[in-house]
Structure formats: structure tokens, C-alpha cells
Motif scaffolding. Structure first.
Motif, PDB file in Angstrom:
ATOM      1  N   VAL A   1       0.837  -1.211   0.000  1.00 42.03           N
ATOM      2  CA  VAL A   1       0.000   0.000   0.000  1.00 42.03           C
ATOM      3  C   VAL A   1       0.867   1.254   0.000  1.00 42.03           C
ATOM      4  O   VAL A   1       0.469   2.273  -0.570  1.00 42.03           O
ATOM      5  N   ALA A   2       2.037   1.184   0.610  1.00 39.62           N
ATOM      6  CA  ALA A   2       2.856   2.386   0.771  1.00 39.62           C
ATOM      7  C   ALA A   2       4.314   2.111   0.475  1.00 39.62           C
ATOM      8  O   ALA A   2       4.810   0.983   0.645  1.00 39.62           O
ATOM      9  N   GLN A   3       4.997   3.157   0.018  1.00 38.32           N
ATOM     10  CA  GLN A   3       6.445   3.132  -0.105  1.00 38.32           C
ATOM     11  C   GLN A   3       6.984   4.127   0.921  1.00 38.32           C
ATOM     12  O   GLN A   3       6.682   5.320   0.869  1.00 38.32           O
ATOM     13  N   ILE A   4       7.738   3.610   1.859  1.00 39.36           N
ATOM     14  CA  ILE A   4       8.243   4.448   2.947  1.00 39.36           C
ATOM     15  C   ILE A   4       9.552   5.105   2.523  1.00 39.36           C
ATOM     16  O   ILE A   4      10.449   4.440   1.987  1.00 39.36           O
ATOM     17  N   HIS A   5       9.674   6.393   2.766  1.00 39.50           N
ATOM     18  CA  HIS A   5      10.884   7.130   2.398  1.00 39.50           C
ATOM     19  C   HIS A   5      11.754   7.349   3.640  1.00 39.50           C
ATOM     20  O   HIS A   5      11.655   8.376   4.328  1.00 39.50           O
ATOM     21  N   CYS A   6      12.555   6.362   3.940  1.00 41.27           N
ATOM     22  CA  CYS A   6      13.488   6.488   5.059  1.00 41.27           C
ATOM     23  C   CYS A   6      14.614   5.488   4.855  1.00 41.27           C
ATOM     24  O   CYS A   6      14.574   4.667   3.934  1.00 41.27           O
ATOM     25  N   ASP A   7      15.625   5.543   5.714  1.00 40.65           N
ATOM     26  CA  ASP A   7      16.817   4.704   5.582  1.00 40.65           C
ATOM     27  C   ASP A   7      16.922   3.654   6.670  1.00 40.65           C
ATOM     28  O   ASP A   7      17.981   3.060   6.861  1.00 40.65           O
ATOM     29  N   ASN A   8      15.849   3.447   7.421  1.00 41.99           N
ATOM     30  CA  ASN A   8      15.902   2.483   8.508  1.00 41.99           C
ATOM     31  C   ASN A   8      14.514   1.910   8.735  1.00 41.99           C
ATOM     32  O   ASN A   8      13.565   2.278   8.046  1.00 41.99           O
ATOM     33  N   GLU A   9      14.410   1.051   9.709  1.00 42.72           N
ATOM     34  CA  GLU A   9      13.129   0.425  10.029  1.00 42.72           C
ATOM     35  C   GLU A   9      12.627   0.839  11.412  1.00 42.72           C
ATOM     36  O   GLU A   9      11.975   0.091  12.110  1.00 42.72           O
ATOM     37  N   PHE A  10      12.926   2.064  11.792  1.00 44.39           N
ATOM     38  CA  PHE A  10      12.440   2.627  13.054  1.00 44.39           C
ATOM     39  C   PHE A  10      12.796   1.735  14.248  1.00 44.39           C
ATOM     40  O   PHE A  10      11.994   1.528  15.141  1.00 44.39           O
ATOM     41  N   GLN A  11      14.026   1.243  14.233  1.00 45.15           N
ATOM     42  CA  GLN A  11      14.485   0.410  15.340  1.00 45.15           C
ATOM     43  C   GLN A  11      15.496   1.121  16.224  1.00 45.15           C
ATOM     44  O   GLN A  11      15.913   0.569  17.242  1.00 45.15           O
ATOM     45  N   ASN A  12      15.877   2.353  15.863  1.00 38.56           N
ATOM     46  CA  ASN A  12      16.902   3.055  16.625  1.00 38.56           C
ATOM     47  C   ASN A  12      16.461   4.491  16.852  1.00 38.56           C
ATOM     48  O   ASN A  12      16.370   5.280  15.916  1.00 38.56           O
ATOM     49  N   ILE A  13      16.189   4.819  18.095  1.00 37.24           N
ATOM     50  CA  ILE A  13      15.699   6.153  18.428  1.00 37.24           C
ATOM     51  C   ILE A  13      16.751   7.225  18.201  1.00 37.24           C
ATOM     52  O   ILE A  13      16.429   8.412  18.074  1.00 37.24           O
ATOM     53  N   VAL A  14      18.009   6.826  18.129  1.00 38.66           N
ATOM     54  CA  VAL A  14      19.081   7.777  17.873  1.00 38.66           C
ATOM     55  C   VAL A  14      19.174   8.114  16.393  1.00 38.66           C
ATOM     56  O   VAL A  14      19.658   9.180  16.013  1.00 38.66           O
TER      57      VAL A  14
END
Length: 852
Positions: free
Chosen positions: A366-379
Motif C-alpha cells: 500500500v505504501a512506499q516508505i521514504h526512510c533509511d531504517n526500520e524505526f528500530q533506533n531512536i538515535v
């Protein structure tokens, strides 16, 4: 994990199982219902654009400006001083929020983050290339806000070279050994700009880049010589994440307050590292920023030659009211920025997890996410989710269409390129030629042309703020499923299980934790409230007395000893009292501040003189008494208090001081009596405040520590001087002060001295250079200039013209009375020196005065 339906996935139980850091330890719904009633029925997901303000802050702001009179800070009247002190207090709050101090950074208010960036561009000392060496470089990460990229025009116009840097190049092109070219032009100033957090994708760039660039260990600094400065664009970052400038000392840090607090709009700030300020060009000056100048000659004496404060006073004039809001705009209920970071990241992470697992009926994403990670690192990732929607055929759904549909559901999102062309091109794979082609097709930033020849020109962004709730996630996901997912939809269970069960990397420790406060060394001089190691008072010989009489014409005795535990409150008279490293023990260790953190004095609040402080060494308490209220008591030492009490910066006589709040109980007591919000704060035991240079004598090698006093450790007055002034007042009684009764003791109270001595000659104390009281040695460091505060009757809090009026006449226009002293006694590690009423006062007169 077992297969989940969308209903299960969108339940709070499922969310709370995967994320334990939701909310702030209380009822999140109650917080929203109380502070954000206006967003009922609205799903607001554009906090990266601007966050929302709580209603209580607006009410407090209204009450503040309705109750107080704020004037132009360039004057010296009470309303002007209130403005000046309030704005200074706001500056300290800002620096404290970023874990730094006025010694390290200066705060320059601007009309927004863009204005802060322009200020750097206009003031940076760009250098053109010449035969002497290379010119300045302006280097910026391509994932930068448009306002940062705009600096390149100013840099190029003044001869600087412009170098765009791809994010991967910073570390990939770093070299251990600098090139030959890197050793040339060592004094050439260069500027590198990068965002702490991308406003497009929420990607967090390493804060260690700051020192890496400054030390020329990272590209582009490692390949080029000169002195490198770092501009850290923190506007997007600081809304939901803690920034510790003590660890990451960027040279320039622009911020925007409406992105942090939701109000006021049109106000930002530039934090400038003081070590960097000296290199900036100071070509412009405005009202209040110059000590003196000639209108027809190029002569200028700046008030801020050591700091970059060129626009400071001018901008303060423009923002004197909205700046008062910021003092309460810190994250008032959330504990620390770490709590905000955890709360918002959890919501963004969960939304990412569901959205990335959603599938159309045919299994297509449904979506193409524009980011470089999988939201596993809060830093590495902030509370921003950027994506494009795809239909069941894999075609991009135009962001304009999504935006319009979201408005029908009262969902507030952001679409487009977000003023970040570099990141937009990177994530959407838009080439430079594509941008030119789109422009020829009529597409410009901000319009509704969202797809050109089947390719997207922008994307969709949702961002979370400290008041965002799990219901916001639910509403948004249901909206997407209802409007843009081909039914029956499915979930990528394998991916879902991996994302839901994988634990995020170690979370950062709070950078805003409180440290236990140690009891100062001199307190060990007491056992069960009794003074030990008392100094022996030496009795002078007859020969010494004879010499003193010959030199001074009389002898002197300490007749009264006063301490003022709470600044501007009533005196506490004692017969004897120990000396501490900052003067009389506990003298002016506390002060009352208003809701802005500004010190209250009798000049603004005469009723303070009616508050009677009483120190009990035996019970280790300070008690405050006033007629009509039950007394209130607090511990003498903050180490005994609740360790969660807030520390802050305040200002005393132009000096920054670190303080500790003394708690809600005494705050409520003071607020009830004074009829306005206020608090009691105490100087932090870890903080060292030194005497002003103007009070330091030439060749003086002593280090003089001060409490919350204005000028010096002690103030001494002579009863003979008081007597001559009292006669002047009696002799000039007129219709305006005929009912004013000012006897000797009343005048002594008004002058608020620590040490009162007997004597026969008035004002002889002004000729002394050193004084011995008992066994303690003191140095005279100057006369005390008086203000209208001596016109407050210390028994009734009524204001009178006397004694200031008669003092001016008595002294030929001067309004000095009393002298300042500093302790110059030799310290014994086992003895606590004590002053006692009745002790002999032996002065040493200056040679110049002796020869008169």
C-alpha cells in the motif's frame, strides 16, 4: 507471533505490548481533554510543521501580560527593568534546556529560524580566494532545509566556494591523513551545515559530526584546510529530542519556538558559541548595541565587543511580550525531553510498522516508505514518517488527492517536498533534469501538481508531537485503509512479526537527570547545631588602643549583626554568627522569583519586607513567618530536599546564577501572601559566583565567592553616619514628609547592612582600606550606591521619599551610604570563624585619606 487482524493490530493492547514508553506516567487522555479541547474531533499530524500549544500556557501568558507592565528595555524605569530581567531569564531557560550556560553560548532572538540562518550568512567572515591562499568554503548536506541552502547565495557573492555534500560522503570520504592542500590556508574560515534531523524523512544525523568536522576528521573538512565551523540546524530536531550542547558544541544552532511549543509564531533564536562569536563580522549596529558612536565619522565603541550581540537589543524590543511565553513553554508536565522522545518515537514506529505491512487484495504494498531504517533506533530516527501511497496496480497516488481526502476526515497532514528539495530528489529519485522538466510543465513548490508523467513530485508526511495519542495513529490508519486500500486487504504477517518482536536498540540515558547535591564543607563546623572551633577574640593592648585613637580619633565596636537569609525579605538579627566562604553563613542564600524566574525585590514588591526569615541551626531549617499565615519551613540544605526539584538559571545584579527550586509548599505560601505566582529558589551549592572585576582591587590575589548579594559579601554602616542623616531629615521636614518618623533604628533597618558599628565621625568608614573585627580580617572594596529601595518602611511596607531625598542633599548629590567588605581572614581547617556583637572594630585608614 500469531497472525493479527487490522482490528487487533490497531488496538491499544497490541501497541502497549510492543512499546512500553507511551505517555508520561499519567492519564494521556485527561491531559488532552484538559489542555487541547480545541482539537476534539481533529487528528493533528503536522507537528514537524508546528506543534500545538496547551491552553493553560496561553492563559498564563495572558495573565502575565495583563498583570505586569513591560516597557522598552532600553530605559531604566521599573517596567523597562522588568522587561530586561524577564528576557534575560528566558535566555537562561533556553540555554538550560540545551544543557549549556551563558558562559558557553549566547541567545540571539530572531523573527524565526530562517532569520537566524540569514544572520549567520550575513555575518560569517567569508574570504575570497587569492594568491595568499584558498577562499572560504560553504559546505552543506544535500538533505538540508531550503533556508540553509539559501546561505550559498550570500557565500558565493562574497567570494566563497559552494560545495554540496551527499549524506554518505561525510564518513565515506573521511581520510586519516590530511592532504597537502589541507595544510594550507590554516586561518581561512569555512562553514559546514547539516540538520540534526531531516525535516523530510525524520532521519537523525550523528551529532558527533559536530566535533568531527571541527577537528577535520570528517569530509569535507578532512580534505581542506582552514578553520571549520559547524551550523547545526536543530529546528526539526529539538521539538521531540534532547540536544546536549555541552557534548556537541556546534558553533551556530538555529531553533524555532513554534516548532517546540506551538506559540509564539514569528520568533526563533540563534544560539552562538561564545568562542566563535569573535570571528563574526559586526558591520551593523542598532539602538542599544553601541556604547558610543559619531554620526559623521567611522568611530564606534561596541557594548558587546567579545560576543556577537549585534541584533540582540533590537530584537528584544520587538519581541518583549511574546518572549514572556517561552519561560513557561518548556515541557511543563513531561519530566524531560527524553520522555517526549520516547513517547513520540513509539507512535511513529508503530504507524510505520502497520503501514509498511499493509497489502492490497492482490498482495501489492500500500505504501512506499521514504526512510533509511526500520524505526528500530531512536538515535537514528525521529517521530516523522514520510511515504507515498500506491494503488493496487503499483501506481503512485497523488499527494494532493490524499491531502484533500484527509481534510474530509479532519486529519491534518503535510504534503509536498517540505522545503527540502535535496531529500525530495533523493528519496523520490527525481533527477535535476526532472526538476527542470517539471518546472516547464508548470509545477512549482506548493502547488497541487503531484504527479508528472506518472512520477510523483512530492510525498506525504505525518509527524507526532508530545500531545499526540495512540488514537491519532488509529484514526490515520483507518482513514488510509478505508480510502486507499483495495479490499479485502491483507497484512504481511512475516514482516509484521519481525518488526513487532524486534526490540529497539538500547535507548539513550536521560541527559537531564538531577545530580545529588553535596553538603558544603563548612557545614562540618557544627555538631548538633552548635558552633565548634570558635575563633578566639584577641583583646588589643593599651598601646594599640592609643595608636588607634591617635589615628582615627575614636574607637569602634560592632553594635548589630544582621543576616538576610532571603534576599529582600526582613532581617534576622543575631548576637553572634559564623562566617562561611560566601560571607555570613546563609546570608542571602535564597530569593523570591516571579513566574518568569525574575528576582523580586522590594523595589517591585515592598511586601517582601514583611516576611520574617528565621534560621534554626539546631533543626537545620529556614522558617518564614508573616502575620496572618501559618509559618512555613524548608531544609537549609538542598541535599535534604526532594532530589527531583528543578534547577535553573537566574540573574542577580547582572550576574548569572545557578539555583535550585525549594518546592511547591513554600511557593504556594509565598504566592498566597504576595497575591501572585512566585517561588523560592536557593543558590546551588555547586555554583561559584565571583565578585565583579570592578570591585576587585589591583594586585588582589584572593578569590571572592558571593551568595545572592548584589555586590559584595558584606555591607557595613556607621551609626555616626546614620545619625547625621537623621538630623538632616528632621531639619528639612515639610508638608510631604511631616508625618514620616525616621529614628536611628528605623534608618538602620532601611539601609539593610550586615554590620553596624559605633563611631563618632560620620562617613569616616569611607576612608578605610581594611578592617579587623574581632579576629577576622576584611577588605573595603568600595562604597554602596543607594536606590529607591531605602524608601520602603521595613515595618509597614509603605513607600516614602525619605531617606533618599535627604541623603542626596546631605552628600551633595551623591547617594552612597555604607561600604562593601570582603573576608580576607586566614582559614583554619578545624575552626569556623564567628563574628560577635561587642567585638572591637579596628580600621586601617588609607594613606591618601590620612594625609588630608
Amino acid at each position: 507471533m500469531e497472525n493479527l487482524s487490522l482490528r487487533d493490530l490497531c488496538s491499544f493492547e497490541t501497541f502497549s505490548t510492543s512499546w512500553k514508553h507511551y505517555g508520561y506516567g499519567g492519564d494521556q487522555k485527561e491531559l488532552i481533554d484538559r489542555e487541547f479541547k480545541r482539537i476534539k474531533g481533529i487528528t493533528y499530524l503536522d507537528h514537524a510543521g508546528t506543534t500545538l500549544f496547551p491552553e493553560s500556557h496561553i492563559k498564563a501568558f495572558h495573565e502575565d501580560i495583563a498583570r505586569n507592565v513591560y516597557g522598552n528595555p532600553h530605559s531604566h524605569n521599573p517596567s523597562s527593568r522588568l522587561t530586561h530581567d524577564t528576557v534575560e531569564s528566558v535566555r537562561y531557560r533556553i540555554l538550560e534546556h540545551f544543557n549549556t550556560t551563558p558562559d558557553e553560548y549566547s541567545v540571539i532572538f530572531t523573527s524565526g529560524c530562517t532569520a537566524a540562518l540569514k544572520l549567520v550568512a550575513d555575518s560569517f567572515p567569508w574570504k575570497s580566494a587569492s594568491t595568499d591562499g584558498p577562499g572560504s568554503l560553504f559546505c552543506y548536506l544535500t538533505d538540508n532545509h531550503t533556508s540553509v541552502v539559501g546561505i550559498r547565495g550570500v557565500a558565493a557573492f562574497q567570494g566563497g566556494a559552494v560545495v554540496p555534500v551527499q549524506p554518505h560522503e561525510v564518513e565515506a570520504r573521511a581520510t586519516i591523513k590530511k592532504s597537502t592542500n589541507g595544510e594550507q590556508g590554516s586561518s581561512t574560515p569555512n562553514l559546514f551545515c547539516y540538520p540534526a534531523q531531516s525535516n523530510f524523512s525524520g532521519r537523525k544525523y550523528p551529532l558527533r559530526y559536530v566535533k568531527g568536522i571541527q577537528s577535520r576528521q570528517l569530509y569535507p573538512a578532512c580534505e581542506h584546510g582552514g578553520r571549520w565551523f559547524v551550523l547545526l540546524d536543530a529546528a526539526c530536531f529539538v521539538g521531540c529530542s534532547p540536544l546536549d550542547l555541552s557534548k556537541h558544541p556546534a558553533d551556530f544552532v538555529p531553533i524555532s519556538f513554534y516548532k517546540m511549543f506551538g506559540f509564539p509564531t514569528g520568533l526563533g533564536a540563534l544560539l552562538v558559541r561564545n568562542e566563535t562569536a569573535d570571528i563574526l563580522r559586526k558591520s551593523y549596529f542598532g539602538g542599544g548595541t553601541a556604547a558610543a558612536y559619531l554620526v559623521d565619522e567611522k568611530h564606534l565603541k561596541s557594548l558587546q565587543v567579545h560576543k556577537f550581540m549585534v541584533y540582540l537589543r533590537e530584537t528584544v524590543t520587538a519581541y518583549i511580550l511574546v518572549a514572556t511565553y517561552i519561560k513557561s513553554g518548556c515541557f511543563w508536565i513531561l519530566g524531560s525531553m527524553l520522555n517526549v522522545q520516547l513517547h513520540t518515537f513509539g507512535l511513529a514506529r508503530y504507524t510505520y510498522t502497520v503501514l509498511t505491512c499493509l497489502r492490497h487484495s492482490n498482495g501489492k504494498p500500500v505504501a512506499q516508505i521514504h526512510c533509511d531504517n526500520e524505526f528500530q533506533n531512536i538515535v537514528e530516527q525521529g517521530a516523522i514518517l514520510n511515504f507515498s501511497l500506491r494503488d493496487c496496480h503499483g501506481r503512485t497516488v497523488g499527494y494532493s488527492q490524499v491531502d484533500k481526502m484527509a481534510s474530509l476526515f479532519n486529519i491534518h497532514i503535510r504534503t509536498g517536498c517540505f522545503c527540502n528539495t535535496g531529500a525530495c530528489q533523493y528519496y523520490l529519485v527525481i533527477s535535476n533534469q526532472d526538476v527542470k522538466t517539471n518546472l516547464q510543465a508548470g509545477h512549482v513548490c506548493g502547488d497541487n501538481i503531484d504527479v508528472v508523467e506518472g512520477r510523483p513530485t512530492g510525498s506525504i508526511r505525518v509527524s507526532f508531537g508530545y500531545m499526540s495519542s495512540f488514537e491519532d495513529c488509529q484514526n490515520f490508519l483507518r482513514f488510509l485503509v478505508n480510502c486507499f486500500v483495495d479490499k479485502p486487504f491483507t497484512l504481511d504477517q512475516e514482516r509484521l512479526g519481525r518488526l513487532m518482536t524486534s526490540a529497539p536498540v538500547d535507548l539513550p540515558a536521560s541527559s537531564q537527570s538531577f545530580h545529588p547535591m553535596a553538603i558544603t564543607n563548612w557545614q562540618t563546623g557544627y555538631v548538633n547545631g552548635q558552633v565548634i572551633g570558635r575563633s578566639v577574640i584577641e583583646v588589643p593592648s593599651e598601646e594599640d588602643v592609643s595608636k588607634e585613637r591617635k589615628k582615627n580619633g575614636s574607637t569602634h565596636t560592632l553594635t548589630n549583626l544582621f543576616i538576610y537569609p532571603v534576599k529582600s525579605c526582613a532581617s534576622f538579627e543575631v548576637a553572634e554568627w559564623p562566617l562561611g566562604p560566601q560571607g555570613l553563613l546563609y546570608d542571602r542564600f535564597w530569593m523570591v522569583v516571579n513566574e518568569n524566574g525574575v528576582c523580586l525585590s522590594q523595589k517591585r514588591e515592598p511586601k517582601l519586607c514583611l516576611i520574617q526569615p528565621v534560621i534554626c541551626l539546631a533543626s537545620n531549617t529556614l522558617q518564614l513567618k508573616v502575620s496572618g499565615l501559618e509559618p512555613v519551613a524548608i531544609p537549609l540544605e538542598p541535599s535534604v530536599m526532594n532530589s527531583g526539584l528543578r534547577t535553573s538559571h537566574s540573574k542577580v545584579c547582572g550576574d548569572s546564577v545557578q539555583t535550585v527550586d525549594c518546592g511547591e509548599k513554600v511557593s504556594a505560601w509565598l504566592s498566597e501572601f504576595l497575591g501572585k505566582p512566585c517561588s523560592l529558589i536557593r543558590q546551588s551549592p555547586h555554583f561559584l559566583r565571583e565578585i565583579k572585576n570592578g570591585r576587585q582591587k589591583a594586585g588582589d590575589c584572593y578569590l571572592t565567592a558571593l551568595s545572592l548579594v548584589n555586590e559584595a559579601q558584606f555591607l557595613l554602616i556607621n551609626r555616626a553616619s546614620v545619625s547625621i542623616l537623621q538630623q538632616q531629615i528632621d531639619n528639612r521636614k515639610d508638608s510631604e514628609n511631616k508625618d514620616t518618623c525616621l529614628d536611628i533604628e528605623c534608618l538602620v533597618q532601611r539601609f539593610r547592612a550586615n554590620l553596624v558599628i559605633s563611631g563618632q565621625e560620620p562617613f569616616v568608614e569611607e576612608s578605610w582600606t581594611h578592617i579587623t573585627i574581632g579576629a577576622s580580617q576584611f577588605q573595603v572594596i568600595g562604597r554602596c550606591g543607594r536606590c529607591q529601595m531605602i524608601g520602603v518602611d521595613q515595618k509597614s511596607a509603605a513607600r516614602t521619599q525619605e531617606p533618599l531625598r535627604s541623603l542626596s542633599e546631605c552628600r551633595g548629590g551623591k547617594v552612597t551610604f555604607g561600604v562593601y567588605l570582603t573576608d580576607r581572614s586566614a582559614r583554619n581547617s578545624t575552626a569556623v570563624p564567628v563574628l560577635s556583637v561587642g567585638a572591637r572594630v579596628t580600621p586601617q585608614i588609607s594613606e591618601s585619606a590620612e594625609n588630608l
